[in-house]
Enzyme design. Structure first.
Site, PDB file in Angstrom:
ATOM      1  N   ARG A 174      -3.357  -9.652   5.521  1.00  0.00           N
ATOM      2  CA  ARG A 174      -3.761  -9.758   4.112  1.00  0.00           C
ATOM      3  C   ARG A 174      -2.549  -9.392   3.253  1.00  0.00           C
ATOM      4  NH1 ARG A 174      -6.018  -6.582   0.073  1.00  0.00           N
ATOM      5  NH2 ARG A 174      -7.701  -7.564  -1.128  1.00  0.00           N
TER       6      ARG A 174
ATOM      7  N   LYS B  91       0.809  -1.225   0.000  1.00  0.00           N
ATOM      8  CA  LYS B  91       0.000   0.000   0.000  1.00  0.00           C
ATOM      9  C   LYS B  91       0.837   1.269   0.000  1.00  0.00           C
ATOM     10  CE  LYS B  91      -4.380  -1.718   1.518  1.00  0.00           C
ATOM     11  NZ  LYS B  91      -5.355  -1.862   2.583  1.00  0.00           N
TER      12      LYS B  91
HETATM   13  N1  HH2 Z   1      -7.392  -3.610   1.067  1.00  0.00           N
HETATM   14  C1  HH2 Z   1      -7.742  -3.707  -0.234  1.00  0.00           C
HETATM   15  C2  HH2 Z   1      -8.855  -4.479  -0.603  1.00  0.00           C
HETATM   16  N2  HH2 Z   1      -9.564  -5.162   0.313  1.00  0.00           N
HETATM   17  N3  HH2 Z   1      -9.917  -5.801   2.559  1.00  0.00           N
HETATM   18  C3  HH2 Z   1      -9.578  -5.721   3.850  1.00  0.00           C
HETATM   19  N4  HH2 Z   1     -10.277  -6.408   4.785  1.00  0.00           N
HETATM   20  N5  HH2 Z   1      -8.521  -4.962   4.273  1.00  0.00           N
HETATM   21  C4  HH2 Z   1      -7.763  -4.241   3.400  1.00  0.00           C
HETATM   22  O1  HH2 Z   1      -6.825  -3.542   3.844  1.00  0.00           O
HETATM   23  C5  HH2 Z   1      -8.101  -4.298   2.008  1.00  0.00           C
HETATM   24  C6  HH2 Z   1      -9.204  -5.105   1.613  1.00  0.00           C
HETATM   25  C7  HH2 Z   1      -6.959  -2.968  -1.269  1.00  0.00           C
HETATM   26  O2  HH2 Z   1      -5.932  -3.759  -1.800  1.00  0.00           O
HETATM   27  P1  HH2 Z   1      -6.049  -4.614  -3.164  1.00  0.00           P
HETATM   28  O3  HH2 Z   1      -7.125  -5.630  -3.069  1.00  0.00           O
HETATM   29  O4  HH2 Z   1      -4.736  -5.187  -3.474  1.00  0.00           O
HETATM   30  O5  HH2 Z   1      -6.332  -3.523  -4.269  1.00  0.00           O
HETATM   31  P2  HH2 Z   1      -7.651  -3.121  -5.069  1.00  0.00           P
HETATM   32  O6  HH2 Z   1      -8.661  -2.621  -4.109  1.00  0.00           O
HETATM   33  O7  HH2 Z   1      -7.147  -2.083  -6.033  1.00  0.00           O
HETATM   34  O8  HH2 Z   1      -8.158  -4.355  -5.782  1.00  0.00           O
END
Ligand code: HH2
Length: 277
Positions: free
Chosen positions: A254, A220
């Protein structure tokens, strides 16, 4: 501590890793990499091999500025991957806020709903309760398209803790078992670097709510802000933050880089540092 996820029980007596698979073309760090059936299957096999405890399937990007998509588009991305993931022995989580997607995914057998909006959309809590599934309740200030526009809090830790306590109580009132709930401060979701660091320091306080805490810090902007590196070069920073989160009481981390994160947590546990690990 344990997490009841329908037919499966996740042992949280030592920290576990939730491996991310984004089935999206536009996620900030792995968008477009797992959208074909073959690539997705390979990624699921890799997560099993690398020691993940949970597979988190995301059909909608929530990165700052992301475009919202409809239920049918999400389901078309999600369902083939869900079927494949359910054939493993891991807990299968769906990362969505959409009540229709939640209901269909749970009908198909998903164990956990990971909702960045903490089941606030009408019908979301009821769907999880009806299927006896587990839920991860995350804090987000605002919506992805605007959440990073000058977020402000009088007391970020107090406000996030109060929000998560309120959402957990709403879930219990709707019939979801407390032993099926996870809370997450939502690093990067409507938060500046200072807010994120304050929440990281305050993880033990969130743990006082008596629910397992999930930390999502992998790749992040918090890592980018500290190291100056783009998402693809944030492995070391992400692993360092995962270790800090676990030492401050997080039970679930995660992560995109599962093998490295699992190894790091195993090494930390073997040293006995932190007590709980
Ligand atoms: N962060 C993201 C998505 N889902 N869920 C939880 N519980 N906690 C988090 O910190 C979290 C999450 C964002 O990361 P990512 O899925 O890699 O990116 P994107 O939202 O662009 O798909």
């Amino acid at each position: 501590m344990k997490l009841c996820c329908r037919t499966r029980v996740l042992d949280l007596s030592s920290p576990v890793v939730m491996g991310v698979i984004n089935l999206t073309p536009d996620s900030f760090s792995d968008g477009g990499r797992h959208t074909s059936a073959d690539r997705c299957s390979e990624r699921i096999d890799a997560l099993v091999e690398e020691g993940a405890a949970i597979i988190d399937l995301g059909a909608e990007s929530t990165r700052p500025g992301a475009r919202a998509i409809g239920s049918h588009e999400q389901l078309a991305r999600l369902m083939p991957a869900l079927e494949r993931a359910l054939a493993t022995s891991l807990i299968v989580s769906v990362d969505t806020s959409d009540p229709l997607v939640i209901d269909e995914a749970l009908r198909a057998g998903a164990h956990l709903v990971n909702d960045v909006r903490a089941l606030r959309r009408p019908g979301a809590i009821e769907a999880v309760a009806r299927h006896g599934a587990a839920a991860c309740l995350m804090h987000m200030r605002g919506e992805p398209d605007t959440m990073q526009h000058d977020p402000r809090y009088a007391d970020v830790v107090g406000e996030v803790a109060a929000y998560l306590a309120e959402r957990a109580q709403a879930c219990v009132d709707a019939g979801i078992g407390r032993d099926s709930l996870v809370i997450d401060p939502g690093f990067g979701f409507g938060k500046t670097l200072e807010h994120n660091l304050a929440l990281l320091e305050a993880l033990p306080r969130l743990g006082e709510l008596g629910l397992p805490v999930l930390a999502g810090l992998s790749r992040k902007a918090i890592v980018g802000a500290i190291t100056g590196r783009p998402p693809g070069e944030r492995l070391a920073g992400s692993v360092a933050l995962a270790i800090v989160a676990v030492l401050r009481g997080a039970c679930i981390v995660r992560a995109h880089d599962v093998a490295a994160t699992v190894d790091a947590l195993r090494v930390v546990a073997a040293t006995g540092v932190g007590g709980r690990t």
